[in-house]
Design a protein around this motif. Sequence first.
Motif, PDB file in Angstrom:
ATOM      1  N   PRO A  74      -3.111 -17.360  -1.162  1.00 26.14           N
ATOM      2  CA  PRO A  74      -4.574 -17.376  -1.149  1.00 26.14           C
ATOM      3  C   PRO A  74      -5.130 -17.886   0.173  1.00 26.14           C
ATOM      4  O   PRO A  74      -4.699 -18.912   0.698  1.00 26.14           O
ATOM      5  N   GLY A  75      -6.063 -17.133   0.738  1.00 28.94           N
ATOM      6  CA  GLY A  75      -6.701 -17.525   1.985  1.00 28.94           C
ATOM      7  C   GLY A  75      -6.011 -17.073   3.246  1.00 28.94           C
ATOM      8  O   GLY A  75      -6.538 -17.283   4.345  1.00 28.94           O
ATOM      9  N   SER A  97      -4.663 -15.012   6.439  1.00 21.25           N
ATOM     10  CA  SER A  97      -5.162 -13.954   7.315  1.00 21.25           C
ATOM     11  C   SER A  97      -4.074 -12.906   7.511  1.00 21.25           C
ATOM     12  O   SER A  97      -2.877 -13.206   7.416  1.00 21.25           O
ATOM     13  N   SER A 119      -5.893 -11.487   0.243  1.00 19.67           N
ATOM     14  CA  SER A 119      -5.697 -12.923   0.049  1.00 19.67           C
ATOM     15  C   SER A 119      -6.925 -13.743   0.402  1.00 19.67           C
ATOM     16  O   SER A 119      -7.190 -14.779  -0.206  1.00 19.67           O
ATOM     17  N   LYS A 120      -7.686 -13.286   1.395  1.00 19.08           N
ATOM     18  CA  LYS A 120      -8.821 -14.065   1.888  1.00 19.08           C
ATOM     19  C   LYS A 120      -9.802 -14.418   0.768  1.00 19.08           C
ATOM     20  O   LYS A 120     -10.361 -15.506   0.761  1.00 19.08           O
ATOM     21  N   ASP A 121     -10.004 -13.506  -0.170  1.00 18.53           N
ATOM     22  CA  ASP A 121     -10.992 -13.773  -1.216  1.00 18.53           C
ATOM     23  C   ASP A 121     -10.532 -13.410  -2.621  1.00 18.53           C
ATOM     24  O   ASP A 121     -11.334 -13.336  -3.543  1.00 18.53           O
TER      25      ASP A 121
END
Length: 280
Positions: free
Chosen positions: A61-62, A64, A142-144
């Motif tokens: 998660p999160g 880049s 993964s970013k959101d």
Amino acid sequence: MSRLPQRPGDRPLVMGVVNVTPDSFSDGGRWLDPASAIEHGLALLQEGADLLDIGGESTRPGASRPAPQEEIDRVVPVVRGLAALGAVVSVDTMRAQVATAALEAGAAIVNDVSGGLADEAMAATVAAAGVPFVAMHWRGHSKDMQSRTHYDDVVQDVCRELASRRDALLAAGIAADQLVLDPGLGFAKTAAQNWTLLGAIDTFTALGQPLLVGASRKSFLGTVGSVDGSVVPADQRDAATAAVSVLLAQAEVWGIRVHEVHSTRAACDVIARVREAGRG
């Protein structure tokens, strides 16, 4: 062209994870160097892995995304080295161009956590190559992705969305006997939702395709075995992972994706031997 590896008797295939990334949640950076990654892959094979999953993009998660060429540069030398040594290699990627490069280097399977949604060229690429494809349930990058955890009924919704991907991928030309599905534990799921999905794993086997499941070291296992409720570090979650592997072996899934192979292979062997004894 390669065929989907088959379950060895009464146990699932064990897929060992080789993360060639600087930022994966469990072991980012440990095997970023190709020589180290190849050595780690060989160690996993010696522990009992049936196949190896090589990934150059973290999906924590999160995270880049790396540039496409950077991802290729990370995975291709490792794929080539391990395949040349006789390993059955899967490439963990959401990009068709990375999949193509890895297949040319010797990969035999494409494992796409987006199920072909992140790159519209992926389905056609895999269909043309005639190789097995693992399609995971996915709602976004993964970013959101953790903002996308609303479900009316998590089991039924995930099952329906995964069935939709199955149908689209088959329509795109991927052979039914080459398609594996993955319910996507940890991807756009809360801890409670992950446990619910595990408890309903038989619902996903009813979709008619082999199943790959990856629970290894994920955050929903973070308090399993904790006496005081504190979070157990990721690299200390292998006992919990092995316990999940027992449940998955009992459900007769096709494969289990893990970071630490020995305990899951032993757990699966226990289930296989009990079944064998029961037939005797």
